[in-house]
Design an enzyme around this catalytic site. Structure first.
Site, PDB file in Angstrom:
ATOM      1  N   GLY A  44      69.646  12.649  64.281  1.00  0.00           N
ATOM      2  CA  GLY A  44      70.086  11.902  63.101  1.00  0.00           C
ATOM      3  C   GLY A  44      69.070  11.792  61.979  1.00  0.00           C
ATOM      4  O   GLY A  44      69.418  11.855  60.805  1.00  0.00           O
ATOM      5  N   ASP A 102      67.251   7.426  61.435  1.00  0.00           N
ATOM      6  CA  ASP A 102      68.330   7.315  60.459  1.00  0.00           C
ATOM      7  C   ASP A 102      68.943   5.918  60.482  1.00  0.00           C
ATOM      8  O   ASP A 102      69.262   5.353  59.444  1.00  0.00           O
ATOM      9  CB  ASP A 102      69.413   8.384  60.697  1.00  0.00           C
ATOM     10  CG  ASP A 102      69.927   8.397  62.122  1.00  0.00           C
ATOM     11  OD1 ASP A 102      69.269   7.820  63.017  1.00  0.00           O
ATOM     12  OD2 ASP A 102      70.990   8.992  62.362  1.00  0.00           O
ATOM     13  N   ASP A 105      70.456   0.069  65.246  1.00  0.00           N
ATOM     14  CA  ASP A 105      71.682  -0.638  65.589  1.00  0.00           C
ATOM     15  C   ASP A 105      71.290  -1.749  66.584  1.00  0.00           C
ATOM     16  O   ASP A 105      70.815  -2.804  66.174  1.00  0.00           O
ATOM     17  CB  ASP A 105      72.604   0.431  66.205  1.00  0.00           C
ATOM     18  CG  ASP A 105      74.035   0.005  66.351  1.00  0.00           C
ATOM     19  OD1 ASP A 105      74.267  -1.169  66.643  1.00  0.00           O
ATOM     20  OD2 ASP A 105      74.931   0.842  66.190  1.00  0.00           O
ATOM     21  N   PHE A 154      81.426   1.869  60.838  1.00  0.00           N
ATOM     22  CA  PHE A 154      81.193   3.191  61.393  1.00  0.00           C
ATOM     23  C   PHE A 154      80.973   4.166  60.244  1.00  0.00           C
ATOM     24  O   PHE A 154      81.872   4.408  59.441  1.00  0.00           O
ATOM     25  CB  PHE A 154      82.420   3.558  62.223  1.00  0.00           C
ATOM     26  CG  PHE A 154      82.321   4.852  62.969  1.00  0.00           C
ATOM     27  CD1 PHE A 154      81.133   5.539  63.074  1.00  0.00           C
ATOM     28  CD2 PHE A 154      83.449   5.363  63.584  1.00  0.00           C
ATOM     29  CE1 PHE A 154      81.055   6.728  63.762  1.00  0.00           C
ATOM     30  CE2 PHE A 154      83.397   6.555  64.282  1.00  0.00           C
ATOM     31  CZ  PHE A 154      82.194   7.241  64.365  1.00  0.00           C
ATOM     32  N   ASP A 161      76.303  11.093  62.583  1.00  0.00           N
ATOM     33  CA  ASP A 161      77.438  11.890  63.058  1.00  0.00           C
ATOM     34  C   ASP A 161      78.507  11.068  63.764  1.00  0.00           C
ATOM     35  O   ASP A 161      78.282   9.924  64.171  1.00  0.00           O
ATOM     36  CB  ASP A 161      76.940  12.932  64.066  1.00  0.00           C
ATOM     37  CG  ASP A 161      76.551  12.298  65.405  1.00  0.00           C
ATOM     38  OD1 ASP A 161      75.819  11.286  65.398  1.00  0.00           O
ATOM     39  OD2 ASP A 161      77.002  12.794  66.455  1.00  0.00           O
TER      40      ASP A 161
HETATM   41  C1  PRP Z   1      71.336   6.952  66.912  1.00  0.00           C
HETATM   42  C2  PRP Z   1      70.185   6.770  65.951  1.00  0.00           C
HETATM   43  C3  PRP Z   1      69.170   6.055  66.780  1.00  0.00           C
HETATM   44  C4  PRP Z   1      70.015   5.202  67.702  1.00  0.00           C
HETATM   45  C5  PRP Z   1      70.075   3.802  67.160  1.00  0.00           C
HETATM   46  O1  PRP Z   1      71.084   8.090  67.674  1.00  0.00           O
HETATM   47  O2  PRP Z   1      69.709   7.993  65.457  1.00  0.00           O
HETATM   48  O3  PRP Z   1      68.366   6.947  67.522  1.00  0.00           O
HETATM   49  O4  PRP Z   1      71.323   5.784  67.718  1.00  0.00           O
HETATM   50  O5  PRP Z   1      70.826   2.977  67.987  1.00  0.00           O
HETATM   51  P1  PRP Z   1      70.237   1.708  68.729  1.00  0.00           P
HETATM   52  O6  PRP Z   1      69.455   0.913  67.732  1.00  0.00           O
HETATM   53  O7  PRP Z   1      71.472   0.981  69.197  1.00  0.00           O
HETATM   54  O8  PRP Z   1      69.407   2.178  69.879  1.00  0.00           O
HETATM   55  P2  PRP Z   1      72.179   8.864  68.541  1.00  0.00           P
HETATM   56  O9  PRP Z   1      71.994   8.521  69.976  1.00  0.00           O
HETATM   57  O10 PRP Z   1      73.526   8.657  67.935  1.00  0.00           O
HETATM   58  O11 PRP Z   1      71.717  10.364  68.418  1.00  0.00           O
HETATM   59  P3  PRP Z   1      71.591  11.315  67.137  1.00  0.00           P
HETATM   60  O12 PRP Z   1      70.364  10.892  66.375  1.00  0.00           O
HETATM   61  O13 PRP Z   1      71.453  12.667  67.718  1.00  0.00           O
HETATM   62  O14 PRP Z   1      72.843  11.148  66.314  1.00  0.00           O
END
Ligand code: PRP
Length: 180
Positions: A44, A102, A105, A154, A161
């Site tokens: 991300g 990126d 959450d 979302f 993604d």
């Molecule tokens: C997303 C983002 C963070 C994480 C944040 O990654 O890039 O790494 O989720 O969420 P959190 O604060 O609840 O831990 P994702 O697992 O979607 O992978 P990606 O970066 O490949 O999209």
């Protein structure tokens, strides 16, 4: 059955670009002429990171590395399980490290990574996150450089993604879930 459709633009490309410029200037100012290792969390953060470093001054000693972790397992909810799929190649002992994400959450991914990286004894360890969803936080994480606080919606685009899709969009867009 649910279908996912692209919705309104939440963050237009020029607003993102403006904020990225400001963040880069702030970071460059804080680290001055010191070496800085920017660590992007794949996948991300890849687009945000490459834009961010290109806004840093040319005479700044900026290095890049990447980590790949898995936490969401093809769903839109954080499972809280963080798996290191690919580690950085660089030794960070005694170095200034900036972790770039990126989105934050629940905070579980970043909290885990910061604990892991701080055990490797960097000189400093800071975080830079483009989007922050504070209402979703499950654990406290210090974010030194933050792009935007956003509501719990979302969103995709600019690296974000849904099931691997829509990372390449220039704007950050909402996703509408349509029952069919
Ligand atoms: C997303 C983002 C963070 C994480 C944040 O990654 O890039 O790494 O989720 O969420 P959190 O604060 O609840 O831990 P994702 O697992 O979607 O992978 P990606 O970066 O490949 O999209």
């Amino acid at each position: 059955m649910s279908e996912y459709k692209l919705g309104d633009v939440m963050m237009p490309r020029d607003v993102i670009a403006g904020r990225v410029k400001e963040l880069a200037a702030e970071i460059a100012n804080d680290f001055d002429k010191q070496e800085l290792l920017v660590v992007g969390i794949l996948t991300g953060a890849s687009i945000f990171l490459t834009d961010l470093v290109r806004e840093m001054p040319e005479d700044m000693d900026v290095r890049m590395d990447f980590m790949s972790v898995s936490s969401y397992m093809q769903s839109t909810q954080s499972s809280g399980v963080v798996r290191i799929l690919h580690d950085i190649k660089t030794s960070i002992e005694g170095k200034n490290v900036l972790v770039v994400e990126d989105i934050i959450d629940s905070g579980l991914t970043l909290a885990y990574l910061l604990k892991l990286l701080s055990s490797r004894k960097p000189k400093s360890l800071k975080t830079c996150v483009l989007l922050d969803k504070p209402s979703r936080r499950k654990t406290e994480v210090k974010v030194e450089y933050k792009g935007f606080e956003v509501p719990d919606e979302f969103v995709v685009g600019y690296g974000l993604d849904y099931a691997g899709m829509w990372r390449h969009l220039k704007d950050i867009r909402k996703v509408n879930v349509v029952e069919v």
